[in-house]
Design a protein around this motif. Structure first.
Motif, short mmCIF file in Angstrom:
data_model
loop_
_atom_site.label_atom_id
_atom_site.label_comp_id
_atom_site.label_asym_id
_atom_site.label_seq_id
_atom_site.Cartn_x
_atom_site.Cartn_y
_atom_site.Cartn_z
N ILE A 1 0.83 -1.20 0.00
CA ILE A 1 0.00 0.00 0.00
C ILE A 1 0.87 1.25 0.00
O ILE A 1 0.47 2.29 -0.52
CB ILE A 1 -0.95 0.00 1.23
N SER A 2 2.07 1.15 0.55
CA SER A 2 2.96 2.32 0.58
C SER A 2 3.26 2.79 -0.84
O SER A 2 3.35 4.00 -1.10
CB SER A 2 4.27 1.98 1.30
N GLN A 3 3.40 1.84 -1.79
CA GLN A 3 3.67 2.22 -3.17
C GLN A 3 2.49 2.97 -3.77
O GLN A 3 2.66 3.96 -4.49
CB GLN A 3 3.97 0.97 -4.00
N ALA A 4 1.27 2.53 -3.45
CA ALA A 4 0.09 3.22 -3.96
C ALA A 4 -0.04 4.62 -3.36
O ALA A 4 -0.38 5.58 -4.06
CB ALA A 4 -1.16 2.39 -3.65
N LEU A 5 0.25 4.74 -2.07
CA LEU A 5 0.18 6.05 -1.42
C LEU A 5 1.25 6.99 -1.96
O LEU A 5 0.99 8.18 -2.20
CB LEU A 5 0.34 5.89 0.09
N ILE A 6 2.46 6.47 -2.14
CA ILE A 6 3.54 7.29 -2.69
C ILE A 6 3.18 7.76 -4.10
O ILE A 6 3.37 8.93 -4.45
CB ILE A 6 4.87 6.51 -2.69
N PHE A 7 2.66 6.85 -4.92
CA PHE A 7 2.26 7.22 -6.28
C PHE A 7 1.23 8.33 -6.26
O PHE A 7 1.32 9.31 -7.01
CB PHE A 7 1.68 5.99 -6.99
N HIS A 8 0.23 8.19 -5.37
CA HIS A 8 -0.84 9.18 -5.29
C HIS A 8 -0.28 10.56 -4.92
O HIS A 8 -0.64 11.57 -5.53
CB HIS A 8 -1.86 8.73 -4.23
N GLN A 9 0.62 10.59 -3.94
CA GLN A 9 1.18 11.87 -3.50
C GLN A 9 2.15 12.45 -4.54
O GLN A 9 2.14 13.65 -4.79
CB GLN A 9 1.91 11.68 -2.17
N VAL A 10 2.97 11.58 -5.13
CA VAL A 10 3.93 12.05 -6.14
C VAL A 10 3.20 12.66 -7.33
O VAL A 10 3.59 13.72 -7.84
CB VAL A 10 4.86 10.90 -6.58
N ARG A 11 2.15 12.00 -7.78
CA ARG A 11 1.37 12.54 -8.91
C ARG A 11 0.82 13.92 -8.57
O ARG A 11 0.88 14.86 -9.37
CB ARG A 11 0.23 11.58 -9.24
N LYS A 12 0.30 14.04 -7.35
CA LYS A 12 -0.28 15.32 -6.93
C LYS A 12 0.77 16.42 -6.92
O LYS A 12 0.54 17.53 -7.43
CB LYS A 12 -0.91 15.17 -5.55
N TYR A 13 1.95 16.12 -6.37
CA TYR A 13 2.99 17.14 -6.27
C TYR A 13 3.66 17.41 -7.61
O TYR A 13 4.14 18.53 -7.85
CB TYR A 13 4.01 16.75 -5.21
N LEU A 14 3.72 16.41 -8.47
CA LEU A 14 4.27 16.64 -9.81
C LEU A 14 3.39 17.62 -10.59
O LEU A 14 3.89 18.46 -11.34
CB LEU A 14 4.40 15.32 -10.57
N LEU A 15 2.08 17.51 -10.41
CA LEU A 15 1.17 18.45 -11.07
C LEU A 15 1.36 19.87 -10.52
O LEU A 15 1.16 20.86 -11.23
CB LEU A 15 -0.28 18.00 -10.87
N MET A 16 1.74 19.95 -9.25
CA MET A 16 1.97 21.27 -8.63
C MET A 16 3.32 21.86 -9.01
O MET A 16 3.56 23.06 -8.84
CB MET A 16 1.86 21.15 -7.11
N LEU A 17 4.24 21.01 -9.51
CA LEU A 17 5.58 21.46 -9.89
C LEU A 17 5.50 22.11 -11.27
O LEU A 17 5.63 21.44 -12.29
CB LEU A 17 6.54 20.27 -9.88
N ASP A 18 5.30 23.41 -11.30
CA ASP A 18 5.04 24.16 -12.54
C ASP A 18 6.36 24.65 -13.13
O ASP A 18 7.08 25.43 -12.50
CB ASP A 18 4.11 25.34 -12.22
N VAL A 19 6.68 24.20 -14.35
CA VAL A 19 7.94 24.60 -14.98
C VAL A 19 7.96 26.10 -15.27
O VAL A 19 9.03 26.70 -15.41
CB VAL A 19 8.16 23.81 -16.29
N ARG A 20 6.79 26.74 -15.35
CA ARG A 20 6.74 28.18 -15.61
C ARG A 20 7.20 28.98 -14.40
O ARG A 20 7.46 30.17 -14.50
CB ARG A 20 5.32 28.59 -16.01
N LYS A 21 7.28 28.33 -13.24
CA LYS A 21 7.71 29.02 -12.03
C LYS A 21 9.17 28.73 -11.69
O LYS A 21 9.64 29.08 -10.61
CB LYS A 21 6.82 28.60 -10.86
N ASP A 22 9.88 28.07 -12.60
CA ASP A 22 11.29 27.79 -12.35
C ASP A 22 12.08 29.08 -12.18
O ASP A 22 11.81 30.09 -12.85
CB ASP A 22 11.88 26.99 -13.52
N HIS A 23 13.05 29.06 -11.31
CA HIS A 23 13.91 30.22 -11.09
C HIS A 23 15.34 29.74 -10.92
O HIS A 23 15.59 28.67 -10.35
CB HIS A 23 13.46 31.01 -9.85
#
Length: 887
Positions: A509-531
């Motif tokens: 289940i840890s793999q499923a939870l990690i996947f769920h959280q990683v997907r969510k944070y990857l969507l929040m990682l906006d390349v337009r906000k890179d500095h």
């Protein structure tokens, strides 16, 4: 990388054939499934009523319904007693909802709570909770046996002025003998099988229901009377009688509010917490039906319906009894005589029979529950050969060895005699199991896995959290020390199983939870906000043969600075001509390599018709969202012989299965330089690594105390385009990228003691102070600590201009393809002469490839001459800004 003219992916990386093993495993699984189905057909399966409702009802009633109702109302009052039951049932109902959800999400096998938790949270959590659940059931069975012995002796064995039935001798050994006899009776029933157990519990259920009916009738049928109270301890004074008043408003009003006093059996002052803990013991039997999951016709159907039915029925009975007791018995009777239901019953022995029957049933329920949990753990091989005997079953599928082992442990517990302290631990163990079930359901819900779709939908993640919090509060309310010790014991078991048990195939289940959280944070990682302030290297390292690339793989792991690190590999081939994708079978070996080298890297493999196209594929598609490679690392294209660095003298070659060793040439120099040019067109930084085939990180970084005479570790940086002698600027993008990578390496823990040496090329006769101060100021602004070494290079530059002749400085070509071999050899010698003592690694400036593709071979030869015999060297070209002086 670093191979013989195969600085990129190539052939020769073959994996062991796994198809026969896969076929064997599938065949084995089919045979096991058929055998299990045949055994299940032979077994007489239980229905919802016999398999779930009756065991759960009897476990939840036990002796509380007959001997602890007076305690709750007499000490806490009617209002608080009802509030206690409401809170207690809210807590257990949250767990019941979780049990129902998990049990209706697929086939359920033997083991009940253990099976649910292990399949949801993994073997570590399931195994540790399973052991605790098994021990709780064993101790619970022993507690019930001893409780029954005490109940029998209180009537038939203890001399009392009011008793005329003293026919049984009493004492420690006599109590042990009676307990052993009762345990043997439970053993015989459980050995015959679940079907006989169900019939026995049904008979007991009928007796308990009849007794309950007589209790309810007695409140209406028995006339008011005075009841003699049990004797207090010697020298204690107080009333000797109390009243059963019948239904009176005055009696009800006297029992509404709390009146906590000293418990006459333990001589301790009761509080809300202590009364709640005693009363809550009557609510901890909700898993009795789930424990029988392997013996039910349809566990997914029976467990939710049977458990909910039992919970509702017991709640109604407890509330009705509390109200009737408050209306008919005065406060003194409730506080001083916990067995008053026997005295007001229409026939006194009825309540005794009920107490004996319910206690015997609870003892059997815990014994058979313990055996089923033990059998389930043995089947899963969590503890290797330690439990192999517990796997044995009879022809009907009854795990008789597990029953014997459980009975033997119950018998051992009986030797301790009084178990008042263990009673609290047992309850805490059960609560920990309930909390784990809630956690399992919560994890499945939060993971949002498509295959978690239970048919029972009356739950949310809120109910799971409420269940966990409620169980945790109750654990610490009962006994904070035991609760803390139980959690510590569970964590210890979890760690032991994690390191000792084999890998399971249940899914984590840890793999499923990690996947769920990683997907969510990857969507929040906006390349337009890179500095540029937050830039970090995200590296794609192309590997031809990992066996000859260990040095480079481990070194690049040091300069990634918590960024993305991808090992890329291209296999030549055409999918149209192949029966299947050849890369799928290789992933496991590549991941094993990552584990073996203890690096933090991903693996990307691709199939292409050429290495160049394969690298393009990986540069285009590697990574997700804001996590994409910005730097390409290639092994150098040279004639260095590759060496197998994965040979372990203590192991056979078959034990390190990371591919076969080969040094075949799979691309030409023209294609190699074209890959460099492609990467720069795609705005990727490029690093060429040479002479890392012999690089040994441990040897380079070993402390001086371990190696006598060993000097400090140095990292040399030459931030100047040595193929452009006319260019002496140290502040272009490529130079700054060079400095950044060197600084990042120096920030790694193992490289912090290394000294950065920055070489400043100057002309003799000119003042060195100006350029040196300028460079020093730049390093200060960039927060980079390095030693600056001015290097005169007039002789080398002169060689260049002698060869150029009429070209002149003004017309020098932009891509610097006209430098002579003499000049390059001289610069190479200059670098060697200045590098005393020898550095661990050198950072050199990599110029762009020439625009004319016909000069690619000459460009590669220039790089080869420049870095000849320099030892581990990185040729680096940066295309994007990576350093800022801003806060």
């Amino acid at each position: 990388a670093g191979g013989r003219k195969n600085g990129l992916p190539g052939a020769g990386f073959t994996m062991t054939e796994r198809t026969p093993l896969l076929h064997y495993r599938l065949s084995t699984s089919v045979n096991e499934s058929e055998l299990r189905a045949a055994q299940q057909k032979q077994q007489k399966k239980l229905s919802t009523f016999f398999g779930v409702v009756i065991p759960t009802l009897l476990s939840m009633f036990s002796v509380v319904v007959f001997l602890r109702i007076g305690l709750a109302v007499g000490q806490a009052g009617l209002y608080q007693a009802i509030a206690m039951y409401v809170v207690a049932y809210i807590i257990i109902c949250m767990t019941v909802l979780s049990v129902c959800a998990i049990s209706t999400n697929g086939a359920l096998d033997a083991g009940g709570a253990y099976y649910m938790i292990s399949r949801a949270l993994g073997p570590e959590f399931g195994g540790s909770i399973g052991i605790m659940f098994f021990l709780a059931n064993v101790c619970g069975s022993a507690l019930m046996v001893l409780g029954l012995v005490e109940a029998i002796l209180s009537t038939f064995g203890v001399p009392e002025a009011t008793s005329h039935y003293q026919v049984l001798p009493s004492g420690y050994w006599w109590s042990l003998l009676y307990g052993t006899g009762i345990a043997l009776l439970c053993l015989l029933v459980c050995l015959v099988g679940a079907h006989i157990y169900a019939k026995t519990t049904f008979l007991i259920f009928v007796i308990v229901i009849v007794v309950l009916i007589t209790v309810f009738i007695s409140f209406f049928a028995v006339h008011p009377q005075s009841i003699t109270l049990p004797d207090l301890k010697p020298n204690a004074t107080g009333p000797t009688t109390a009243n059963f008043t019948g239904f009176k408003l005055e009696t009800l009003l006297g029992n509404v509010w709390a009146d906590y006093t000293v418990d006459y059996t333990t001589q301790t002052t009761m509080t809300f917490a202590t009364v709640f803990a005693v009363m809550f013991n009557g609510c901890t039997g909700i898993m009795a039906g789930s424990n029988m999951s392997g013996d039910l016709k349809n566990p997914s159907y029976s467990i939710p319906r049977g458990t909910i039915t039992a919970v509702i029925f017991t709640f109604i009975v407890y509330i009705m009894l509390s109200v009737l007791v408050a209306c008919t018995c005065d406060r003194l009777l409730l506080q001083r005589d916990y067995s008053f239901l026997r005295d007001i019953n229409v026939w006194h022995p009825f309540v005794l029979i009920g107490v004996y029957s319910s206690t015997l049933s609870a003892a059997m329920s815990n014994l058979i529950g313990a055996s089923r949990v033990l059998y389930a753990m043995a089947k899963d091989d969590l503890f290797g050969k330690a439990l192999w005997l517990a796997k044995k079953t009879s022809r009907s599928g009854n795990p008789w060895v597990s029953v014997l082992i459980s009975w033997f442990l119950v018998q051992l517990v009986l030797f301790s005699g009084k178990l008042n302290t263990i009673a609290s631990i047992v309850t805490i163990f059960f609560l920990l199991v309930y909390a784990a079930v809630d956690l399992a359901c919560l994890a499945l819900e939060w993971a949002s896995a498509p295959n978690f779709r239970p048919t029972f939908r009356y739950f949310t993640w809120h109910t799971c959290i409420l269940g966990i919090i409620g169980c945790a509060i109750m654990m610490f309310l009962i006994n904070a020390i035991y609760a803390s010790a139980s959690i510590a014991f569970m964590l210890l078991l979890l760690l032991l199983i994690h390191y000792l048990s084999p890998t399971s195939s249940w899914g984590y289940i840890s793999q499923a939870l990690i996947f769920h959280q990683v997907r969510k944070y990857l969507l929040m990682l906006d390349v337009r906000k890179d500095h540029v302030k937050f830039w970090r290297p995200q590296i794609l390292l192309m590997v031809s043969n990992p066996r000859s690339s260990v040095g480079l793989i481990t070194f690049i792991n040091d300069i990634k600075k918590s960024g993305l690190y991808v090992l890329g590999h291209v296999q030549l081939g055409d999918l149209n001509t192949l029966p299947s994708d050849p890369l799928q079978a290789q992933y496991e070996s590549w991941l094993s390599l990552v584990d073996h080298l203890n690096i933090k890297a991903f693996v990307n493999l691709t199939l292409a018709d050429s290495v160049r196209h394969g690298v393009q594929h990986l540069l285009f598609i590697s990574g997700l969202g804001g996590m994409r490679p910005n730097t390409l690392v290639l092994g150098f294209y040279d004639d260095c012989l590759p060496k197998d660095k994965l040979i372990d003298p203590s192991m056979s070659s078959t034990q390190l299965d990371y591919g076969e060793f080969g040094d075949g040439k799979v691309l030409g120099s023209q294609e190699y330089v074209a890959i460099i040019a492609d990467a720069m067109k795609m705005l990727k930084n490029v690093v060429l690594a040479r002479y890392f085939n012999n690089f040994d990180r441990a040897q380079v970084l070993s402390p001086p105390s371990c190696t006598p005479g060993k000097r400090a570790v140095y990292v040399d940086v030459w931030p100047v385009n040595l193929l452009r002698p006319d260019s002496c600027s140290y502040v272009d993008t490529c130079c700054l990228f060079l400095l950044q990578l060197a600084c990042i390496l120096n920030m790694v823990r193992d490289w912090r003691k290394a000294t950065l040496r920055l070489f400043l090329c100057v002309e003799e006769g000119r003042s060195v102070r100006g350029p040196e101060e300028k460079l020093s100021q730049l390093l200060k602004e960039l927060r980079i600590k390095a030693q600056i070494h001015p290097v005169p290079w007039d002789q080398q530059v002169a060689l260049h201009w002698q060869r150029q002749g009429n070209w002149g400085k003004k017309h020098f070509p932009s891509n610097a393809t006209r430098v002579s071999d003499d000049y390059l050899s001289a610069v190479n010698k200059l670098i060697l002469d200045q590098s005393r003592p020898q550095p661990a690694v050198r950072f050199l400036y990599l110029p762009r490839p020439p625009a004319d593709t016909r000069r690619y071979t000459a460009y590669l030869r220039q790089l080869e001459l420049l870095t000849q015999d320099l030892g581990p060297t990185l040729l680096i070209h940066g295309v994007t800004p990576v350093i800022t002086t801003d806060l």
